[in-house]
Design a protein around this motif. Structure first.
Motif, PDB file in Angstrom:
ATOM      1  N   SER A 198      49.298  28.722  35.784  1.00  0.00           N
ATOM      2  CA  SER A 198      49.285  27.317  36.226  1.00  0.00           C
ATOM      3  C   SER A 198      48.037  26.933  37.016  1.00  0.00           C
ATOM      4  N   ALA A 199      47.078  27.838  37.185  1.00  0.00           N
ATOM      5  CA  ALA A 199      45.858  27.519  37.940  1.00  0.00           C
ATOM      6  C   ALA A 199      44.998  26.521  37.174  1.00  0.00           C
ATOM      7  N   LEU A 200      44.188  25.780  37.935  1.00  0.00           N
ATOM      8  CA  LEU A 200      43.333  24.734  37.379  1.00  0.00           C
ATOM      9  C   LEU A 200      41.913  24.870  37.923  1.00  0.00           C
ATOM     10  N   ALA A 201      40.947  24.850  37.031  1.00  0.00           N
ATOM     11  CA  ALA A 201      39.536  24.821  37.413  1.00  0.00           C
ATOM     12  C   ALA A 201      38.978  23.469  36.988  1.00  0.00           C
ATOM     13  N   VAL A 202      38.325  22.775  37.909  1.00  0.00           N
ATOM     14  CA  VAL A 202      37.765  21.453  37.637  1.00  0.00           C
ATOM     15  C   VAL A 202      36.246  21.568  37.636  1.00  0.00           C
ATOM     16  N   ILE A 203      35.660  21.216  36.506  1.00  0.00           N
ATOM     17  CA  ILE A 203      34.216  21.327  36.320  1.00  0.00           C
ATOM     18  C   ILE A 203      33.668  19.959  35.949  1.00  0.00           C
ATOM     19  N   GLU A 204      32.630  19.535  36.662  1.00  0.00           N
ATOM     20  CA  GLU A 204      32.009  18.242  36.380  1.00  0.00           C
ATOM     21  C   GLU A 204      30.658  18.451  35.704  1.00  0.00           C
ATOM     22  N   PHE A 205      30.369  17.546  34.783  1.00  0.00           N
ATOM     23  CA  PHE A 205      29.111  17.577  34.045  1.00  0.00           C
ATOM     24  C   PHE A 205      28.402  16.244  34.216  1.00  0.00           C
ATOM     25  N   ASP A 206      27.083  16.271  34.271  1.00  0.00           N
ATOM     26  CA  ASP A 206      26.277  15.051  34.371  1.00  0.00           C
ATOM     27  C   ASP A 206      25.628  14.725  33.034  1.00  0.00           C
ATOM     28  N   ARG A 207      26.298  15.098  31.960  1.00  0.00           N
ATOM     29  CA  ARG A 207      25.738  14.975  30.609  1.00  0.00           C
ATOM     30  C   ARG A 207      26.866  14.737  29.609  1.00  0.00           C
ATOM     31  N   PRO A 208      26.536  14.376  28.391  1.00  0.00           N
ATOM     32  CA  PRO A 208      27.568  14.223  27.356  1.00  0.00           C
ATOM     33  C   PRO A 208      28.225  15.568  27.046  1.00  0.00           C
ATOM     34  N   TRP A 209      29.423  15.515  26.479  1.00  0.00           N
ATOM     35  CA  TRP A 209      30.145  16.738  26.123  1.00  0.00           C
ATOM     36  C   TRP A 209      29.310  17.630  25.197  1.00  0.00           C
ATOM     37  N   ALA A 210      28.596  17.041  24.268  1.00  0.00           N
ATOM     38  CA  ALA A 210      27.803  17.825  23.316  1.00  0.00           C
ATOM     39  C   ALA A 210      26.770  18.711  24.001  1.00  0.00           C
ATOM     40  N   SER A 211      26.405  18.360  25.227  1.00  0.00           N
ATOM     41  CA  SER A 211      25.421  19.128  25.989  1.00  0.00           C
ATOM     42  C   SER A 211      26.054  19.964  27.102  1.00  0.00           C
TER      43      SER A 211
END
Length: 163
Positions: free
Chosen positions: A135-148
């Motif tokens: 049930s653990a959750l890792a939250v990752i943010e990106f400053d780019r489109p998903w393709a990158s």
């Protein structure tokens, strides 16, 4: 445009006799903790626009227990997937999706989080490196489109274990 990826490991599963691994259901603890994970997601994260979920019974039951209501794609490739496979799936996400939830298994979820994170000395990365329990959750943010969303391009901002 910022993108948020949430990697979630399925809830604690049961081990009923005669049931294969792919069909194992959640244990009562798994249902409870997946519900807590859903509460946490709604309270702390942006609205989820799309979900990628393994076809395994325990991942489907985890998603249902979270109460997250977003379009879902059930993908058999998530079951026993490598980080490479999971990252490719993430990169194929439509640009209109700002927040993506991926519900899967170990070791795929922790290894993918680690692979995508650029900040491996953060508090969240330190917690993730110790253990990625059910049930653990890792939250990752990106400053780019998903393709990158390539390895090392994400910012691991949160790691949460709902208990």
């Amino acid at each position: 445009m910022a993108r948020t990826l949430i990697l979630m490991r399925h809830g604690k599963s049961g081990y009923p006799d005669g049931v294969g691994d792919h069909e194992r259901p959640l244990a009562p603890r798994g249902l409870r903790e997946a519900g807590l994970a859903g509460d946490w997601l709604r309270a702390t994260q942006p609205d989820i626009d799309a979900v990628l979920c393994s076809t395994a019974t325990r991942t489907r039951e985890t998603l249902e227990a979270t109460g997250i209501k977003a379009p879902v794609s059930f993908e058999s490739a998530i079951y026993e997937a490598s980080p490479h496979t999971l990252i490719e799936m993430i990169q194929l996400t439509d640009d209109s999706v700002q927040t993506l939830l991926l519900v899967g298994h170990s070791p795929g979820m922790p290894w993918t989080a680690w692979e995508l994170a650029s900040n491996r000395s953060s508090t969240a990365a330190e917690e993730l490196s110790r253990k990625f329990p059910t049930s653990a959750l890792a939250v990752i943010e990106f400053d780019r489109p998903w393709a990158s969303a390539d390895p090392g391009t994400g910012d691991l901002v949160r790691f949460h274990v709902p208990r």
